[in-house]
Design a protein around this motif. Structure first.
Motif, short mmCIF file in Angstrom:
data_model
loop_
_atom_site.label_atom_id
_atom_site.label_comp_id
_atom_site.label_asym_id
_atom_site.label_seq_id
_atom_site.Cartn_x
_atom_site.Cartn_y
_atom_site.Cartn_z
N PRO A 96 18.58 -0.82 19.81
CA PRO A 96 17.97 -1.60 18.72
C PRO A 96 17.46 -0.68 17.63
O PRO A 96 17.04 0.46 17.87
N ALA A 97 17.51 -1.19 16.47
CA ALA A 97 17.02 -0.42 15.33
C ALA A 97 15.51 -0.22 15.46
O ALA A 97 14.79 -1.12 15.90
N PRO A 98 15.04 0.96 15.15
CA PRO A 98 13.58 1.18 15.26
C PRO A 98 12.84 0.26 14.33
O PRO A 98 13.32 -0.09 13.24
N PRO A 99 11.67 -0.20 14.76
CA PRO A 99 10.90 -1.10 13.89
C PRO A 99 10.53 -0.38 12.60
O PRO A 99 10.35 0.85 12.58
N PRO A 100 10.43 -1.12 11.56
CA PRO A 100 10.05 -0.47 10.29
C PRO A 100 8.65 0.10 10.39
O PRO A 100 7.79 -0.42 11.09
N PRO A 101 8.41 1.21 9.74
CA PRO A 101 7.07 1.80 9.81
C PRO A 101 6.04 0.87 9.19
O PRO A 101 6.34 0.10 8.28
N PRO A 102 4.84 0.89 9.72
CA PRO A 102 3.81 0.02 9.15
C PRO A 102 3.54 0.41 7.70
O PRO A 102 3.70 1.58 7.31
N PRO A 103 3.16 -0.55 6.91
CA PRO A 103 2.87 -0.22 5.52
C PRO A 103 1.70 0.74 5.42
O PRO A 103 0.79 0.72 6.26
N PRO A 104 1.72 1.61 4.47
CA PRO A 104 0.61 2.56 4.34
C PRO A 104 -0.68 1.82 4.07
O PRO A 104 -0.70 0.75 3.43
N PRO A 105 -1.80 2.33 4.55
CA PRO A 105 -3.08 1.65 4.31
C PRO A 105 -3.42 1.66 2.83
O PRO A 105 -3.08 2.58 2.08
N LEU A 106 -4.10 0.62 2.41
CA LEU A 106 -4.51 0.52 1.02
C LEU A 106 -5.76 1.33 0.73
O LEU A 106 -5.91 1.90 -0.36
N ALA A 276 -5.72 -5.32 -5.16
CA ALA A 276 -5.42 -5.47 -3.73
C ALA A 276 -6.34 -4.62 -2.88
O ALA A 276 -6.77 -5.04 -1.79
N GLN A 277 -6.70 -3.44 -3.34
CA GLN A 277 -7.60 -2.58 -2.58
C GLN A 277 -9.02 -3.14 -2.57
O GLN A 277 -9.73 -3.04 -1.56
N ILE A 278 -9.43 -3.72 -3.67
CA ILE A 278 -10.76 -4.34 -3.69
C ILE A 278 -10.80 -5.53 -2.74
O ILE A 278 -11.78 -5.72 -2.00
N ASN A 279 -9.75 -6.34 -2.73
CA ASN A 279 -9.72 -7.49 -1.80
C ASN A 279 -9.69 -7.03 -0.35
O ASN A 279 -10.17 -7.74 0.53
N ALA A 280 -9.08 -5.85 -0.09
CA ALA A 280 -9.02 -5.35 1.28
C ALA A 280 -10.30 -4.65 1.71
O ALA A 280 -10.47 -4.33 2.89
N SER A 281 -11.23 -4.41 0.79
CA SER A 281 -12.47 -3.70 1.12
C SER A 281 -13.43 -4.62 1.86
O SER A 281 -13.59 -5.79 1.51
N PRO A 282 -14.09 -4.12 2.91
CA PRO A 282 -15.08 -4.95 3.62
C PRO A 282 -16.29 -5.20 2.73
O PRO A 282 -16.67 -4.36 1.91
N PRO A 295 -9.82 4.88 -2.30
CA PRO A 295 -8.38 4.59 -2.38
C PRO A 295 -7.60 5.48 -1.43
O PRO A 295 -7.89 6.68 -1.29
N ALA A 296 -6.64 4.88 -0.73
CA ALA A 296 -5.81 5.67 0.20
C ALA A 296 -4.93 6.62 -0.60
O ALA A 296 -4.42 6.26 -1.66
N PRO A 297 -4.77 7.85 -0.12
CA PRO A 297 -3.89 8.78 -0.83
C PRO A 297 -2.46 8.29 -0.79
O PRO A 297 -2.04 7.61 0.16
N PRO A 298 -1.67 8.58 -1.78
CA PRO A 298 -0.27 8.14 -1.77
C PRO A 298 0.49 8.79 -0.63
O PRO A 298 0.21 9.94 -0.25
N PRO A 299 1.46 8.08 -0.02
CA PRO A 299 2.22 8.67 1.10
C PRO A 299 3.03 9.86 0.63
O PRO A 299 3.53 9.91 -0.49
#
Length: 331
Positions: A96-106, A276-282, A295-299
């Motif tokens: 099976p094809a490997p699962p796609p990598p999780p999206p980078p954190p915001l 999107a990052q503000i909405n993801a902030s606790p 802010p998460a560093p760019p991949p």
């Protein structure tokens, strides 16, 4: 006989010969002609003959002796006939094809315990003897993000005569775990001259300052600063009401994520937090651990795979160059 001819003598001889031949045939001498014949054996015993009137009783049939039946031997179970089963090759294993990598954190979240940092705004300020002299109302930072002064609202008598005074940042001691006033003002502290400080370098009062992105979009408004026991700011509390979502919401942002830039001869705080990052902030809560976001560093870009055609073309080019050199040498 009279009147007739007498029978000749030879007729009498013929009759006598036939008679003799018949007698000879009936006697035992006939065996000489027909060969020896065995006379029938006649039992001399004469069985008494019962009168015909007496009925003859039918004799019962003699029992026929039969051999004793042998006990039937148990039959051996027959082995089932197993037909050879054609073994089919197993289907090819499909990986099976490997699962796609999780999206980078915001965002990146850092948790700060309540005993490690204390809110600056409205915190009581006391003298070394424990006497409360006022409350902190603002923090002034320079272009490098270093605190320079604190603005204290000194109390007058019964609220009359209150005034805001700037003191150098180094004149204060912070105790986040204190039950009473968490800020202590040095007794020898001298008020700072705001005009002189402003002339020396650009400075920015943080409370109520608007934080923007580099493109000019608004992120939020500073409503508090969280300071640790070493008098180092750790985070700012932002009111993002009306900036991204209509409901009132506050978040904490790491102090290190802030940048200060000069624009129109004034300092402006910048924070690169997208919607999107503000909405993801606790959300920030005064009675819970502080969860400061950045802010998460760019991949990191994935390494480019080696180009196979280029690797093959290199030896071919080298071979062409060598052949050309050999041709020139032969000339």
């Amino acid at each position: 006989m009279s009147g007739g001819f007498s029978r000749p003598a030879w007729c009498h001889l013929i009759h006598a010969g036939f008679a003799l031949f018949a007698l000879f045939a009936l006697s035992g001498c006939g065996s000489l002609l027909w060969g020896p014949q065995q006379a029938p054996i006649v039992d001399a015993t004469v069985m008494p003959v019962e009168p015909a009137s007496a009925p003859v009783a039918a004799s019962a049939p003699e029992p026929v002796e039969t051999e004793a039946a042998e006990p039937e031997q148990p039959r051996k179970p027959r082995k089932p006939v197993v037909k050879p089963h054609k073994v089919e090759p197993p289907p090819p294993v499909v990986t099976p094809a490997p699962p796609p990598p999780p999206p980078p954190p915001l965002i990146v979240v850092r948790t700060i315990e309540r005993n490690e940092a204390r809110a600056l705004l409205d915190s009581e300020v006391q003298k070394p003897d424990g006497k409360v002299v006022g409350r902190a109302v603002d923090l002034i930072a320079d272009a490098g993000g270093k605190p320079r002064e604190m603005v204290v609202n000194l109390q007058g008598f019964l609220g009359v005569g209150d005034r805001k005074v700037n003191f150098p940042w180094g004149a204060f001691r912070f105790t986040p775990t204190a039950k009473t006033a968490p800020i202590t003002l040095n007794a020898a502290a001298v008020p700072a001259n705001p005009a002189k400080a402003a002339a020396a370098a650009l400075q920015l009062p943080l409370i109520d300052a608007t934080v923007e992105r580099s493109n000019g979009a608004k992120v939020g408004r500073v409503i508090d600063v969280l300071v640790d026991a070493n008098a180092q700011p750790q985070a700012v509390v932002l009111d993002v009401n009306g900036m991204v979502s209509p409901e009132r919401r506050t978040i904490a942002a790491n102090w290190s994520a802030l940048r200060f830039v000069t624009k129109d001869k004034e300092l402006h705080p910048l924070l690169e937090l997208s919607d999107a990052q503000i909405n993801a902030s606790p959300p920030y809560a005064s009675d819970k651990p502080i969860r400061a976001v950045s802010p998460a560093p760019p991949p990191a870009p994935a390494p480019a795979p080696a180009s196979a055609p280029a690797a093959v073309a290199a030896p071919a080019a080298a071979a062409t160059t060598t052949a050309a050199s050999n041709a020139r040498a032969a000339r």
